[in-house]
Each structure stands twice: as structure tokens, then as C-alpha cells.
Design a protein around this motif. Structure first.
Motif, PDB file in Angstrom:
ATOM      1  N   THR A   1      26.599  42.697  72.888  1.00  0.00           N
ATOM      2  CA  THR A   1      25.954  42.777  74.381  1.00  0.00           C
ATOM      3  C   THR A   1      25.337  42.096  75.914  1.00  0.00           C
ATOM      4  OG1 THR A   1      28.256  43.842  74.285  1.00  0.00           O
ATOM      5  CG2 THR A   1      27.917  43.712  76.347  1.00  0.00           C
ATOM      6  N   SER A   2      24.422  42.794  75.505  1.00  0.00           N
ATOM      7  CA  SER A   2      22.727  42.804  76.297  1.00  0.00           C
ATOM      8  C   SER A   2      22.563  41.377  75.938  1.00  0.00           C
ATOM      9  CB  SER A   2      21.910  43.746  76.256  1.00  0.00           C
ATOM     10  OG  SER A   2      22.351  45.478  75.777  1.00  0.00           O
ATOM     11  N   SER A   3      22.545  40.512  74.964  1.00  0.00           N
ATOM     12  CA  SER A   3      22.448  39.291  74.436  1.00  0.00           C
ATOM     13  C   SER A   3      22.996  38.259  75.961  1.00  0.00           C
ATOM     14  CB  SER A   3      22.834  38.969  73.293  1.00  0.00           C
ATOM     15  OG  SER A   3      23.417  38.331  72.618  1.00  0.00           O
ATOM     16  N   TYR A   4      24.334  38.093  76.210  1.00  0.00           N
ATOM     17  CA  TYR A   4      24.968  37.855  77.015  1.00  0.00           C
ATOM     18  C   TYR A   4      23.760  38.406  78.484  1.00  0.00           C
ATOM     19  CZ  TYR A   4      28.613  38.225  73.872  1.00  0.00           C
ATOM     20  OH  TYR A   4      29.167  38.844  72.522  1.00  0.00           O
ATOM     21  N   TYR A   5      23.294  38.768  78.596  1.00  0.00           N
ATOM     22  CA  TYR A   5      22.966  39.295  80.171  1.00  0.00           C
ATOM     23  C   TYR A   5      21.716  39.279  80.671  1.00  0.00           C
ATOM     24  CZ  TYR A   5      26.783  41.569  80.797  1.00  0.00           C
ATOM     25  OH  TYR A   5      28.366  41.685  81.561  1.00  0.00           O
ATOM     26  N   PRO A   6      21.260  38.171  81.477  1.00  0.00           N
ATOM     27  CA  PRO A   6      19.426  38.086  81.671  1.00  0.00           C
ATOM     28  C   PRO A   6      18.678  38.727  81.781  1.00  0.00           C
ATOM     29  CG  PRO A   6      21.157  37.022  83.714  1.00  0.00           C
ATOM     30  CD  PRO A   6      22.070  38.106  82.635  1.00  0.00           C
ATOM     31  N   ARG A   7      19.033  39.645  82.392  1.00  0.00           N
ATOM     32  CA  ARG A   7      18.204  41.114  82.719  1.00  0.00           C
ATOM     33  C   ARG A   7      19.140  42.499  82.024  1.00  0.00           C
ATOM     34  NH1 ARG A   7      16.423  40.478  88.609  1.00  0.00           N
ATOM     35  NH2 ARG A   7      18.050  40.186  89.341  1.00  0.00           N
ATOM     36  N   PRO A   8      19.064  42.535  80.817  1.00  0.00           N
ATOM     37  CA  PRO A   8      19.526  43.942  80.690  1.00  0.00           C
ATOM     38  C   PRO A   8      18.965  45.536  80.611  1.00  0.00           C
ATOM     39  CG  PRO A   8      18.879  42.450  78.928  1.00  0.00           C
ATOM     40  CD  PRO A   8      18.752  41.566  80.257  1.00  0.00           C
ATOM     41  N   LEU A   9      19.283  46.156  80.605  1.00  0.00           N
ATOM     42  CA  LEU A   9      18.444  47.218  80.182  1.00  0.00           C
ATOM     43  C   LEU A   9      18.139  47.522  79.108  1.00  0.00           C
ATOM     44  CD1 LEU A   9      21.033  49.632  82.279  1.00  0.00           C
ATOM     45  CD2 LEU A   9      19.484  48.908  83.541  1.00  0.00           C
ATOM     46  N   PRO A  10      16.513  48.360  79.259  1.00  0.00           N
ATOM     47  CA  PRO A  10      16.592  48.890  77.387  1.00  0.00           C
ATOM     48  C   PRO A  10      17.463  49.386  76.985  1.00  0.00           C
ATOM     49  CG  PRO A  10      14.989  49.213  78.951  1.00  0.00           C
ATOM     50  CD  PRO A  10      16.025  48.561  79.869  1.00  0.00           C
ATOM     51  N   LEU A  11      17.861  49.764  75.491  1.00  0.00           N
ATOM     52  CA  LEU A  11      18.765  50.041  74.785  1.00  0.00           C
ATOM     53  C   LEU A  11      18.651  51.550  74.839  1.00  0.00           C
ATOM     54  CD1 LEU A  11      20.557  50.010  72.300  1.00  0.00           C
ATOM     55  CD2 LEU A  11      18.757  50.185  70.719  1.00  0.00           C
TER      56      LEU A  11
ATOM     57  N   MET B   1      19.543  31.873  83.601  1.00  0.00           N
ATOM     58  CA  MET B   1      19.094  32.449  82.111  1.00  0.00           C
ATOM     59  C   MET B   1      18.322  31.060  81.567  1.00  0.00           C
ATOM     60  SD  MET B   1      22.154  34.848  80.317  1.00  0.00           S
ATOM     61  CE  MET B   1      21.011  35.061  78.935  1.00  0.00           C
ATOM     62  N   SER B   2      17.773  31.589  81.300  1.00  0.00           N
ATOM     63  CA  SER B   2      16.718  30.453  80.456  1.00  0.00           C
ATOM     64  C   SER B   2      17.296  29.856  79.798  1.00  0.00           C
ATOM     65  CB  SER B   2      15.287  30.785  79.475  1.00  0.00           C
ATOM     66  OG  SER B   2      15.264  31.761  78.566  1.00  0.00           O
ATOM     67  N   SER B   3      17.388  28.625  78.984  1.00  0.00           N
ATOM     68  CA  SER B   3      18.265  27.962  77.624  1.00  0.00           C
ATOM     69  C   SER B   3      17.440  28.571  76.799  1.00  0.00           C
ATOM     70  CB  SER B   3      18.121  26.432  77.292  1.00  0.00           C
ATOM     71  OG  SER B   3      16.608  26.329  77.394  1.00  0.00           O
ATOM     72  N   ALA B   4      15.989  28.941  76.482  1.00  0.00           N
ATOM     73  CA  ALA B   4      16.068  29.718  75.070  1.00  0.00           C
ATOM     74  C   ALA B   4      16.161  31.613  75.645  1.00  0.00           C
ATOM     75  CB  ALA B   4      14.683  30.323  75.209  1.00  0.00           C
ATOM     76  N   ARG B   5      17.358  32.194  76.459  1.00  0.00           N
ATOM     77  CA  ARG B   5      17.649  33.545  76.072  1.00  0.00           C
ATOM     78  C   ARG B   5      19.275  32.989  75.223  1.00  0.00           C
ATOM     79  NH1 ARG B   5      16.928  38.592  77.456  1.00  0.00           N
ATOM     80  NH2 ARG B   5      19.156  39.013  77.248  1.00  0.00           N
TER      81      ARG B   5
END
Lengths: 306, 257
Positions: A102-112, B7-11
Motif C-alpha cells: 500500500t505504501s508503494s502507491y504513495y509519493p511520500r509514505p511513512l516509514p514502516l 510521483m516520479s516515473s521511477a516510483r
């Protein structure tokens, strides 16, 4: 109101399912750093309102905005966290994997670890989601809702199935989030939850917004207050007093409801010098809620009959 | 707009890969999916291609022929089950709704499942090839092995589309049954179990109706067997099936979600 302070809004929104009007010209704003509780009996339109704000459905009329954008746009969704009531997550994935995904969807996720701490799931991270208890699953879903560090959080009945300790912990997290400026839209049927957390309450009844305001303002819809005391006064005599709306006895305890509570109080104290353990209470959100929705329903029925 | 929230395209690419990785892990950890998908084609191969193979009585190489047709049979499963059953479940259990509310990059949901199915297809076929090269003593030029692997990895796609279509129509309870009802008869009718020439004339005539027939023909041709070598035509038919079912499913997904 400036546009920046409104994070999401329904503007004159109508949503129909066939012949049923689920939302009928509803106007609703979610402001920065507030917890808005959406109340209503089942079928009142809470879920529809939330799915429109999330862009899961489109309105038939009116406008829906999320951060001044189309709710279906990625840019808007990246600022939003979601906890839906009946989403079954992938049972064979571990909790830490679900959070990472789920974190991978967000630009600036919180650390796990930070997500785990805030949601109270540190010990659950290496476990498979399918092996967790109902309450643990709710906490994991909460973790997924906050992992993207959202500015607006939608929580659909977040504390269902939580024990007392876990519920208190989640309330604490919610207050922390609001203190940081996060806005929260909470649907709940635990009125005490709304009473304890909400800055603002919106009550839906049959698709209409029937009341909106702070918890105190909503409570003020009910003018009645309630006296409880220990007294041997005769119930029939009390019912004869014009100011008394309702009087009943519960063992040695007497309960009197009235719109003019001060007048009743004076007469009571004069009538019984031995009166003890006096309590005066304004109606809670629960009573207000019942009264508002019953009134609204009665009005709708009168209109339909006319 | 807040540029930090772009979001960067890499992300974004990483989000796609993460989605695919967990989709794969998840199916690998679901024995009821992974075991039959990976092992059934190999078990059939050992049984009919190796143990019961009494030499080439019909004038063709049974071990090489079965390698091709079981490859086609084997790659149908990850597409049909990985999409059909899984999408039906996720739709019914609300996961699809949740994913739609999340800022998942566009297409990541389907792309992840597609990559997962292609990876499973590659595993299934490489296992078959290993058995064929060792126990089955199949000898082919390297180009044929590679062509067969590519056929398998791409050949899974039309079955992904058909699976997706089933997943958007059928409930979680019914999906496995519906998929099996399509998977097993279609494999048989397409000549993947018994070569078509041993089936009744009528079944031979209607075989081109089934996508699996076209994949089987390509697999036979690229591995130097008795396929009809009209690979481009079969590939075009398969592409048509893929697009048609994908479009139908997409329409349904957008409407019902």
C-alpha cells in the motif's frame, strides 16, 4: 471559506439507485484538521456519500471535489487514506508486505516502523493477515489507511470488533492525526465514538442532510434535560405538573424529563426537603440523534402523504 | 498543485513491480492454485510422454509432440485461474473496491496479474522442457526451445483476458467451477490431450473455434512438430480473442467495479 481549507466537498449532490434516491441534494464540506462524523441509520446514505467522495461512484447531479480536484484523479487520491468496512485483504500476505504494497502507491509514505507504531501493530508485522483475529485485522486496515501519510482519512466503522483497549488506542491515534492537521471523515454507529472524537457531526436521514454542527450544537437540538434524584415524591403528582414532560421511577430513583428544567427543579426541591443525589443532564448525542432522525422521518412521511 | 505529491516515473514503476511481486508471492503461497498449475502438466507429461510412451507408433515423436501440446495446456491455467477465480474473489470481497479508492497507478492491478500469469507460464513450460530434455530425450535446435518458451509466455495472455471476463461476471463461489468447465473441455476439444486427428471429424472441424487450438498449433509449429505452420494467422486469432474479452471485461469493471 477559502478553498484551501476545504479538503473535500459534496455540492448539491444527488445520487439515485433506480427508483431510490440515496442522496438528495446534499451539501457537505470536510475542512482542514477536523474530524467529521457522518451519522445515520443504515440506508441513510452514509456509504453512498463516502463512495462519492472517494470517486468510487459518480453523482447523478451536483459536484464532488477532493482537494479541488476530480475524486478519481490520482493526484487527489495520493492525499487520501481509506479504511473500508468490508474489504478482505490478501490472506496469505504478511502484514509488513501489505503495508509495503500500500505504501508503494504513495509519493511520500511513512516509514514502516512508524506506521506500525501508530497503528499498534508492531508485533503483527511478520504474521500472515489471514491468521489474525478480527480486531487485529482492523488495526492492520487502519495501518494501511495511514501509511501514505494522508491529509484526509476516510474511516468506515473503524472500531467495529475492537476490544476496549484497542478502541481507546485507536481514538488516541485519531486525535494525534487531527492535531497534526489531518482531516478525518468517520462513519460510525457508536454515538459515544462520535461524541468523544468529532469536531463536527453531520446527520443523514433518508438521503438528506438533516443536521450539521458541533456535537454541542447537535445536542442542543434536544431542548429537554433530565433530572435524576433519590426522592419519595409521588409519581402521579409529578406528572400533574405542567412543566413535566415525563416522569418515571427506577427503584428509589426518580427520573424527570422537562423542557423547563429550572422551574421543575425549584418545585422539586421545595416539595421534598429530603431529596438526595441530584443530577441534571442535557441529552447526549444519542438522544439528539434519535430525535433528529425521527423528526426528519416524520416530516418526510407527512410530505409524502400530502 | 503540490509538486512534492507528483510521483516520479521511477516510483510509479516500482509500485507496478511491487504489485506484481506480491501478486506472485500470494499465488505461490496459495497451494490450491500453485500446485495444480505447476505440477499437473508435468505429471501428465511424465505419465503419457515418458512412462506410457512406447515409441513412435504413429510416425511422430510422442515426447516432442506432447511437450508442445502440454505447454499450451499448462499455460491456460495461470491465465484462467489467476484471473478468473482471483478477480471474482476480490470483486466479491471488496478488495477491488478498496484498490480502486487507493492511488494505485493506472493499470497496475491488471498489469501485476498479467506479469504474474506470464511468470507462472514460464515456470510451467520450463519444467516441462526440463522433463522433455532429460526423461523424454527430446532433441531440438536451441531456437525451437526459445520459440516455445516465448509462445508459452505470450500465449497466456488470451487466457488472462478470458479469465478476467469470467471474473467480472461470476461470483467467488461459482468461478472455480466455471473456469474448470471451460479449461478442461477446451483443452480436450483443441487436441491438447489427444492429437486432433484421433478425434471425430466433427470435433476436428469445430476446433478453430477454441483459442486453445490456435495456441496448440503455434506450439507444435515452433517446436518443429506437425502443426500447420500458419503461425501468423493463429497469433492474429489469439490477439483478437484477447482484445475482445479484455474489452468486454473492462466495460463491466468500469460499470460495476
Amino acid at each position: 471559506m477559502t478553498r484551501q481549507s476545504t479538503r473535500a466537498q459534496l455540492h448539491k449532490v444527488v445520487k439515485r439507485y433506480g427508483a431510490v434516491t440515496a442522496l438528495d441534494h446534499v451539501d457537505l464540506q470536510v475542512r482542514r484538521g477536523e474530524l467529521l462524523a457522518l451519522l445515520g441509520v443504515n440506508g441513510a446514505g452514509k456509504t453512498t456519500a463516502v463512495s462519492l467522495l472517494l470517486g468510487l461512484q459518480r453523482p447523478d447531479e451536483g459536484r464532488v471535489e477532493l482537494f479541488d480536484l476530480d475524486p478519481q484523479s490520482l493526484a487527489a487520491r495520493r492525499r487520501v487514506g481509506v479504511m473500508l468496512q468490508d474489504a478482505m485483504l490478501q490472506a496469505v500476505l504478511r502484514v509488513d508486505e501489505l503495508v509495503r504494497l500500500t505504501s508503494s502507491y504513495y509519493p511520500r509514505p511513512l516509514p514502516l516502523q512508524e506506521v506500525a507504531r501508530r497503528a499498534g501493530i508492531e508485533e503483527l508485522l511478520p504474521r500472515r493477515y489471514g491468521k489474525l483475529s478480527g480486531g487485529q485485522k482492523r488495526r492492520v486496515q487502519f495501518a494501511l489507511a495511514i501509511c501514505g501519510d494522508p491529509q484526509l482519512l476516510f474511516l468506515d466503522e473503524p472500531t467495529v470488533g475492537l476490544d476496549h483497549g484497542a478502541r481507546t488506542a485507536m481514538w488516541k491515534s485519531l486525535r494525534e492525526l487531527v492535531a497534526r492537521g489531518c482531516s478525518i471523515v468517520l462513519t460510525t454507529h457508536y454515538l459515544e465514538e462520535a461524541e468523544s472524537l468529532a469536531d463536527r457531526v453531520a446527520v443523514l436521514s433518508r438521503g438528506r442532510l438533516v443536521a450539521e454542527g458541533s456535537v454541542d450544537e447537535i445536542r442542543a437540538h434536544v431542548a429537554q434535560r433530565r433530572i435524576r434524584c433519590i426522592s419519595e415524591l409521588n409519581l402521579e403528582m409529578l406528572r400533574g405538573w405542567p412543566e413535566v414532560t415525563q416522569a418515571r421511577r427506577d427503584g428509589e430513583r426518580l427520573e424527570v424529563v422537562s423542557d423547563e428544567i429550572e422551574a421543575v427543579l425549584r418545585r422539586l426541591l421545595a416539595a421534598d426537603p429530603n431529596l438526595r443525589e441530584l443530577e441534571v443532564r442535557r441529552a447526549g448525542l444519542a438522544e439528539a440523534f434519535v430525535e433528529i432522525t425521527t423528526d426528519a422521518e416524520a416530516r418526510t412521511e407527512r410530505k409524502e402523504a400530502a | 498543485m503540490d509538486t512534492a505529491l507528483r510521483m516520479s516515473s521511477a516510483r510509479a514503476a516500482r509500485a507496478w513491480l511491487t504489485e506484481a511481486k506480491y501478486e506472485f508471492l500470494r499465488l505461490l503461497r496459495t497451494p490450491s492454485f500453485a500446485l495444480p498449475t505447476i505440477l499437473f502438466p508435468s505429471m501428465f507429461y511424465i505419465l503419457f510422454g515418458v512412462l506410457l510412451n512406447g515409441g513412435p507408433p504413429h510416425g511422430y515423436d510422442v515426447a516432442a509432440h506432447l511437450l508442445a501440446s502440454y505447454s499450451a495446456f499448462g499455460v491456460m491455467a495461470p491465465g484462467l485461474f489467476g484471473f478468473g477465480v482471483v478477480v471474482a474473489m476480490e470483486r466479491e470481497h471488496g478488495l477491488l473496491t478498496l484498490k480502486r479508492a487507493l492511488p494505485m497507478p493506472p493499470g497496475a492491478y491488471l498489469l501485476a496479474k498479467m506479469l504474474m500469469a506470464m511468470l507462472f507460464a514460464a515456470i510451467v513450460v520450463m519444467l516441462l522442457m526440463l522433463l522433455a530434455a532429460t526423461l523424454g530425450h527430446v532433441r531440438m535446435p536451441p531456437a525451437n526451445w526459445i520459440a516455445l518458451l516465448i509462445t508459452a509466455v505470450l500465449g497466456v495472455l488470451p487466457f488472462c483476458a478470458i479469465g478476467l471476463f469470467i471474473g467480472t461476471r461470476v461470483g467467488a463461489q461459482g468461478a472455480p467451477a466455471v473456469v474448470n468447465l471451460i479449461y478442461l473441455p477446451m483443452s480436450f476439444l483443441s487436441g491438447l490431450w489427444i492429437p486432433l486427428q484421433f478425434l471425430p471429424k466433427f470435433l476436428q472441424q469445430i476446433a478453430p473455434l477454441w483459442p486453445a487450438y490456435h495456441l496448440g498449433q503455434i506450439a507444435l509449429s515452433v517446436s518443429g512438430q506437425d502443426g500447420d505452420h500458419r503461425t501468423a494467422l493463429h497469433a492474429a486469432v489469439l490477439a483478437g480473442f484477447s482484445l475482445a474479452f479484455f474489452a468486454l471485461a473492462q466495460r463491466r469493471l468500469r460499470r460495476a467495479g
